[in-house]
Scaffold this motif. Structure first.
Motif, PDB file in Angstrom:
ATOM      1  N   LYS A 189     -40.380  54.109  39.225  1.00  0.00           N
ATOM      2  CA  LYS A 189     -40.040  52.744  38.633  1.00  0.00           C
ATOM      3  C   LYS A 189     -40.996  51.662  39.233  1.00  0.00           C
ATOM      4  CE  LYS A 189     -35.287  54.353  37.241  1.00  0.00           C
ATOM      5  NZ  LYS A 189     -34.070  54.102  37.371  1.00  0.00           N
ATOM      6  N   TYR A 190     -41.624  50.918  38.601  1.00  0.00           N
ATOM      7  CA  TYR A 190     -42.303  50.092  39.332  1.00  0.00           C
ATOM      8  C   TYR A 190     -42.698  48.874  38.226  1.00  0.00           C
ATOM      9  CZ  TYR A 190     -46.269  52.620  37.378  1.00  0.00           C
ATOM     10  OH  TYR A 190     -47.202  53.201  36.563  1.00  0.00           O
ATOM     11  N   GLU A 191     -43.404  47.683  38.653  1.00  0.00           N
ATOM     12  CA  GLU A 191     -43.721  46.620  37.867  1.00  0.00           C
ATOM     13  C   GLU A 191     -45.262  46.632  37.944  1.00  0.00           C
ATOM     14  OE1 GLU A 191     -41.675  43.000  38.537  1.00  0.00           O
ATOM     15  OE2 GLU A 191     -39.826  43.573  37.509  1.00  0.00           O
ATOM     16  N   LEU A 192     -46.004  46.459  36.918  1.00  0.00           N
ATOM     17  CA  LEU A 192     -47.453  46.291  36.931  1.00  0.00           C
ATOM     18  C   LEU A 192     -47.938  44.881  36.469  1.00  0.00           C
ATOM     19  CD1 LEU A 192     -50.146  47.816  37.311  1.00  0.00           C
ATOM     20  CD2 LEU A 192     -50.058  48.338  34.906  1.00  0.00           C
ATOM     21  N   LYS A 193     -48.655  44.250  37.308  1.00  0.00           N
ATOM     22  CA  LYS A 193     -49.064  43.052  36.783  1.00  0.00           C
ATOM     23  C   LYS A 193     -50.725  43.149  36.566  1.00  0.00           C
ATOM     24  CE  LYS A 193     -46.345  39.685  39.438  1.00  0.00           C
ATOM     25  NZ  LYS A 193     -46.346  38.580  38.267  1.00  0.00           N
ATOM     26  N   SER A 194     -50.952  42.277  35.468  1.00  0.00           N
ATOM     27  CA  SER A 194     -52.265  42.377  34.906  1.00  0.00           C
ATOM     28  C   SER A 194     -53.126  41.708  35.720  1.00  0.00           C
ATOM     29  CB  SER A 194     -52.319  41.767  33.294  1.00  0.00           C
ATOM     30  OG  SER A 194     -52.080  40.454  33.602  1.00  0.00           O
ATOM     31  N   PRO A 195     -54.551  41.761  35.532  1.00  0.00           N
ATOM     32  CA  PRO A 195     -55.424  40.763  36.115  1.00  0.00           C
ATOM     33  C   PRO A 195     -55.175  39.336  35.757  1.00  0.00           C
ATOM     34  CG  PRO A 195     -56.442  42.499  35.260  1.00  0.00           C
ATOM     35  CD  PRO A 195     -55.188  42.884  34.843  1.00  0.00           C
ATOM     36  N   ALA A 196     -55.381  38.556  36.917  1.00  0.00           N
ATOM     37  CA  ALA A 196     -55.147  37.088  36.487  1.00  0.00           C
ATOM     38  C   ALA A 196     -55.960  36.547  35.725  1.00  0.00           C
ATOM     39  CB  ALA A 196     -55.038  36.364  37.751  1.00  0.00           C
TER      40      ALA A 196
ATOM     41  N   VAL B 181     -53.078  53.576  37.388  1.00  0.00           N
ATOM     42  CA  VAL B 181     -53.298  55.184  37.738  1.00  0.00           C
ATOM     43  C   VAL B 181     -52.182  55.672  38.820  1.00  0.00           C
ATOM     44  CG1 VAL B 181     -54.666  56.947  38.873  1.00  0.00           C
ATOM     45  CG2 VAL B 181     -55.856  55.112  37.444  1.00  0.00           C
ATOM     46  N   LYS B 182     -51.536  56.716  38.376  1.00  0.00           N
ATOM     47  CA  LYS B 182     -50.336  57.207  39.429  1.00  0.00           C
ATOM     48  C   LYS B 182     -50.822  58.813  39.679  1.00  0.00           C
ATOM     49  CE  LYS B 182     -46.466  55.093  40.334  1.00  0.00           C
ATOM     50  NZ  LYS B 182     -46.450  54.434  41.760  1.00  0.00           N
ATOM     51  N   ARG B 183     -50.713  58.905  40.954  1.00  0.00           N
ATOM     52  CA  ARG B 183     -50.882  60.275  41.614  1.00  0.00           C
ATOM     53  C   ARG B 183     -49.599  60.814  42.161  1.00  0.00           C
ATOM     54  NH1 ARG B 183     -56.346  58.249  44.403  1.00  0.00           N
ATOM     55  NH2 ARG B 183     -57.726  58.887  42.495  1.00  0.00           N
ATOM     56  N   PHE B 184     -49.228  62.007  41.789  1.00  0.00           N
ATOM     57  CA  PHE B 184     -48.438  62.510  42.536  1.00  0.00           C
ATOM     58  C   PHE B 184     -48.245  64.039  42.576  1.00  0.00           C
ATOM     59  CE2 PHE B 184     -47.716  61.536  38.157  1.00  0.00           C
ATOM     60  CZ  PHE B 184     -47.463  62.823  37.437  1.00  0.00           C
ATOM     61  N   ALA B 185     -47.748  64.834  43.598  1.00  0.00           N
ATOM     62  CA  ALA B 185     -48.035  66.304  43.678  1.00  0.00           C
ATOM     63  C   ALA B 185     -46.965  67.022  42.804  1.00  0.00           C
ATOM     64  CB  ALA B 185     -47.502  66.633  45.319  1.00  0.00           C
ATOM     65  N   LEU B 186     -47.539  68.020  42.097  1.00  0.00           N
ATOM     66  CA  LEU B 186     -46.807  68.808  41.008  1.00  0.00           C
ATOM     67  C   LEU B 186     -47.082  70.225  41.182  1.00  0.00           C
ATOM     68  CD1 LEU B 186     -44.622  67.563  39.101  1.00  0.00           C
ATOM     69  CD2 LEU B 186     -46.343  67.646  37.241  1.00  0.00           C
ATOM     70  N   PRO B 187     -46.098  71.116  41.480  1.00  0.00           N
ATOM     71  CA  PRO B 187     -46.283  72.546  41.464  1.00  0.00           C
ATOM     72  C   PRO B 187     -46.828  73.275  39.828  1.00  0.00           C
ATOM     73  CG  PRO B 187     -44.030  72.255  41.522  1.00  0.00           C
ATOM     74  CD  PRO B 187     -44.743  70.905  41.727  1.00  0.00           C
ATOM     75  N   ASN B 188     -47.409  74.284  40.056  1.00  0.00           N
ATOM     76  CA  ASN B 188     -47.761  75.049  38.774  1.00  0.00           C
ATOM     77  C   ASN B 188     -46.552  75.048  37.605  1.00  0.00           C
ATOM     78  OD1 ASN B 188     -50.457  75.325  39.520  1.00  0.00           O
ATOM     79  ND2 ASN B 188     -49.969  77.689  40.163  1.00  0.00           N
ATOM     80  N   GLY B 189     -46.934  74.698  36.375  1.00  0.00           N
ATOM     81  CA  GLY B 189     -45.792  74.843  35.456  1.00  0.00           C
ATOM     82  C   GLY B 189     -46.081  74.029  34.302  1.00  0.00           C
ATOM     83  N   ASN B 190     -45.206  73.984  33.325  1.00  0.00           N
ATOM     84  CA  ASN B 190     -45.149  73.242  32.050  1.00  0.00           C
ATOM     85  C   ASN B 190     -44.097  72.115  32.127  1.00  0.00           C
ATOM     86  OD1 ASN B 190     -47.404  74.600  31.030  1.00  0.00           O
ATOM     87  ND2 ASN B 190     -45.741  76.378  30.059  1.00  0.00           N
ATOM     88  N   TYR B 191     -44.841  70.707  31.679  1.00  0.00           N
ATOM     89  CA  TYR B 191     -43.935  69.360  31.882  1.00  0.00           C
ATOM     90  C   TYR B 191     -44.071  68.684  30.744  1.00  0.00           C
ATOM     91  CZ  TYR B 191     -44.302  71.209  36.926  1.00  0.00           C
ATOM     92  OH  TYR B 191     -44.498  71.725  38.008  1.00  0.00           O
ATOM     93  N   THR B 192     -43.166  67.685  30.650  1.00  0.00           N
ATOM     94  CA  THR B 192     -43.134  66.634  29.719  1.00  0.00           C
ATOM     95  C   THR B 192     -43.353  65.280  30.665  1.00  0.00           C
ATOM     96  OG1 THR B 192     -41.916  67.488  28.027  1.00  0.00           O
ATOM     97  CG2 THR B 192     -42.085  65.373  27.820  1.00  0.00           C
ATOM     98  N   LEU B 193     -44.622  64.836  30.189  1.00  0.00           N
ATOM     99  CA  LEU B 193     -44.803  63.334  30.829  1.00  0.00           C
ATOM    100  C   LEU B 193     -44.490  62.289  29.973  1.00  0.00           C
ATOM    101  CD1 LEU B 193     -46.309  61.911  33.138  1.00  0.00           C
ATOM    102  CD2 LEU B 193     -48.243  62.069  31.963  1.00  0.00           C
ATOM    103  N   GLN B 194     -43.601  61.322  30.642  1.00  0.00           N
ATOM    104  CA  GLN B 194     -42.920  60.319  29.566  1.00  0.00           C
ATOM    105  C   GLN B 194     -43.132  59.033  30.382  1.00  0.00           C
ATOM    106  OE1 GLN B 194     -39.343  60.712  27.204  1.00  0.00           O
ATOM    107  NE2 GLN B 194     -38.479  59.100  28.644  1.00  0.00           N
ATOM    108  N   TYR B 195     -43.665  58.007  29.758  1.00  0.00           N
ATOM    109  CA  TYR B 195     -43.598  56.577  30.173  1.00  0.00           C
ATOM    110  C   TYR B 195     -42.704  55.816  29.377  1.00  0.00           C
ATOM    111  CZ  TYR B 195     -47.594  56.663  33.483  1.00  0.00           C
ATOM    112  OH  TYR B 195     -48.470  57.057  34.524  1.00  0.00           O
ATOM    113  N   THR B 196     -41.699  54.751  29.957  1.00  0.00           N
ATOM    114  CA  THR B 196     -40.990  53.796  29.201  1.00  0.00           C
ATOM    115  C   THR B 196     -41.752  52.433  29.564  1.00  0.00           C
ATOM    116  OG1 THR B 196     -39.225  55.449  29.272  1.00  0.00           O
ATOM    117  CG2 THR B 196     -38.763  52.878  28.718  1.00  0.00           C
ATOM    118  N   LEU B 197     -41.980  51.641  28.601  1.00  0.00           N
ATOM    119  CA  LEU B 197     -42.907  50.580  29.080  1.00  0.00           C
ATOM    120  C   LEU B 197     -42.284  49.274  28.510  1.00  0.00           C
ATOM    121  CD1 LEU B 197     -46.345  52.103  28.240  1.00  0.00           C
ATOM    122  CD2 LEU B 197     -45.370  51.759  30.354  1.00  0.00           C
TER     123      LEU B 197
END
Length: 198
Positions: A84-91, A105-121
């Motif tokens: 969970k975080y806040e993103l500011k636009s360029p000024a 861009v977000k980077r995170f470790a994840l082992p092999n498998g099938n997933y659902t990626l979800q963003y709430t904005l």
């Protein structure tokens, strides 16, 4: 009477256009990689259209928009990663100079498998419900056989001057997130990594 009806129609149209203009829009994409050929990780990308965001004047006199973001990765019914975080636009100097996109861009470790990626904005300056974007995602790397990362189409590749989130192997690489390729795009740049080869 006709003038009043025409004026009301114009006002209604303008309000409708303004409301549409302020609706947050984002494109999402992802790619998987494997650090040292054995440690899988995912990069997720969001591209925001600044024209559809509400910019607020801040203490330094510049205008910025702020998006509240919740990133969740789910496997079956379990949440395996959350951020969970806040993103500011360029000024920008003026609220009417919003004809640009910007990327997160977000980077995170994840082992092999099938997933659902979800963003709430949620645009912090606009009332209303957040938007939710999701995609199915998979990570599949065998440490003993040759394999490829996700192939990424790039909108920009330039030598790195200052290390940043887009830097990789001495270059800044900005992913092209949209699935539409306009006719004026006459060069298609891409990036892929190859693992477990001599």
């Amino acid at each position: 009477m006709k003038k009043i009806v025409c004026l009301l129609a114009c006002v209604t149209l303008c309000i409708g256009v303004y409301a549409q203009k302020q609706k947050l829009t984002a494109l999402m994409s992802w790619a998987s990689f494997c650090a040292d050929g054995s440690a899988p990780y995912v990069e997720s990308y969001l591209s925001f259209d600044a024209w559809n965001m509400e910019f607020v004047k801040e203490a330094d006199g510049m205008y910025r928009s702020t998006v509240e973001i919740v990133l969740q990765v789910m496997k079956s019914d379990s949440i395996v990663y959350v951020s969970k975080y806040e993103l500011k636009s360029p000024a920008i100097k003026k609220d009417d100079s919003r004809a640009f996109n910007f990327i997160n861009v977000k980077r995170f470790a994840l082992p092999n498998g099938n997933y659902t990626l979800q963003y709430t904005l949620k645009d912090k300056a606009v009332e209303g419900d957040p938007i939710v974007v999701r995609d199915e995602m998979w990570v599949d790397y065998n440490v003993k056989t040759p394999s490829l990362s996700t192939f990424q189409t790039m909108s920009r590749i330039e030598p790195t001057v200052t290390e940043n989130i887009l830097s990789r192997n001495g270059f800044d690489m900005e992913p092209y997130i949209d699935e539409f390729y306009p006719a004026q795009m006459n060069v298609l740049q891409g990036y892929v990594e190859i693992y477990n080869i001599d």
